[in-house]
Design an enzyme around this catalytic site. Structure first.
Site, PDB file in Angstrom:
ATOM      1  N   HIS A 139       2.783  -1.560  -5.809  1.00 11.90           N
ATOM      2  CA  HIS A 139       2.294  -2.394  -6.914  1.00 11.90           C
ATOM      3  C   HIS A 139       1.442  -1.537  -7.842  1.00 11.90           C
ATOM      4  CE1 HIS A 139      -1.603  -3.687  -4.521  1.00 11.90           C
ATOM      5  NE2 HIS A 139      -1.529  -2.383  -4.709  1.00 11.90           N
ATOM      6  N   SER A 149       0.623  -0.159  -1.113  1.00 12.71           N
ATOM      7  CA  SER A 149      -0.231   0.348  -2.181  1.00 12.71           C
ATOM      8  C   SER A 149      -0.364   1.868  -2.097  1.00 12.71           C
ATOM      9  CB  SER A 149      -1.593  -0.362  -2.103  1.00 12.71           C
ATOM     10  OG  SER A 149      -2.391  -0.080  -3.221  1.00 12.71           O
TER      11      SER A 149
END
EC number: 3.4.21.92
Length: 210
Positions: free
Chosen positions: A131, A106
């Site tokens: 993501h 992330s």
């Protein structure tokens, strides 16, 4: 301060150095900071971001030209906290080398790829995950709509940052980040998130002579 944090702090090892004024003890992270090494370890949140930004600014003030090494092992976290670190990395003058050890997921992956071009590395068994941002909201319908618009705008902005640092087309970044996408170190290299996978530290010229 929670018992868990107190326990963690008590386990930080101390190192002792001989100086002209006698012995001096440092906690291990302060000693590594003298070598211009900063750790991003654990979830990215405001308190951690404040400490990382402060260390970056301190090292810039100490020497604005000498490289800073950022070691990353993070599952990601709060986007605004990560962006505070990212913006500081881009703002200061010293080049920043990044290295993933364990994982960079992330926001951790964004900070990994934000290092100076040619100086973004990973250890061979680390994993990298990218993501799109996520969030949960509650309240009036109009407030939820505004939050949704903001997170879509944030998603586009983060995609553009990945485009800038990886060299990938926007459509590829958007499709890759649509769901959790896990990569090995070699896959992250091929994708452009990092520049190289390193297994052993290169010997310095001084060590070679010895």
């Amino acid at each position: 301060m929670s018992d868990l944090v107190k326990t963690a702090l008590s386990l930080v090892p101390m190192v002792v150095e001989q100086t002209n004024r006698g012995e001096r003890a440092y906690d291990i992270f302060s000693r590594l900071l003298k070598e211009r090494i900063i750790f991003i370890n654990g979830p990215v949140e405001d308190s951690m971001a404040m400490l990382v930004c402060a260390q970056l600014l301190f090292l810039e003030a100490e020497n604005p030209k000498k490289e800073i090494s950022l070691y990353i092992n993070s599952p990601g976290g709060v986007v605004t906290s990560g962006m505070a670190i990212y913006d500081t990395m881009q703002f200061i003058r010293p080049p920043i080398s990044t290295l993933c050890m364990g994982q960079a997921a992330s926001m951790g992956s964004l900070l990994l790829t934000a290092g100076a071009k040619g100086h973004r590395f990973s250890l061979p068994n680390a994993r990298i995950m990218v993501h799109q941002p996520s969030g949960g909201f509650q309240g009036q319908a109009s407030d939820i709509e505004r939050h949704a618009q903001d997170i879509i705008r944030m998603k586009r902005h983060l995609n553009e940052i990945y485009v800038q640092h990886t060299g990938q087309d926007y459509e590829i970044i958007e499709n890759t980040l649509d769901r959790d996408h896990f990569m090995t170190a070699e896959e992250a290299k091929m994708f452009g998130l990092i520049d190289d996978v390193i297994q052993y530290r290169a010997e310095t010229k001084k060590e070679e002579k010895d």
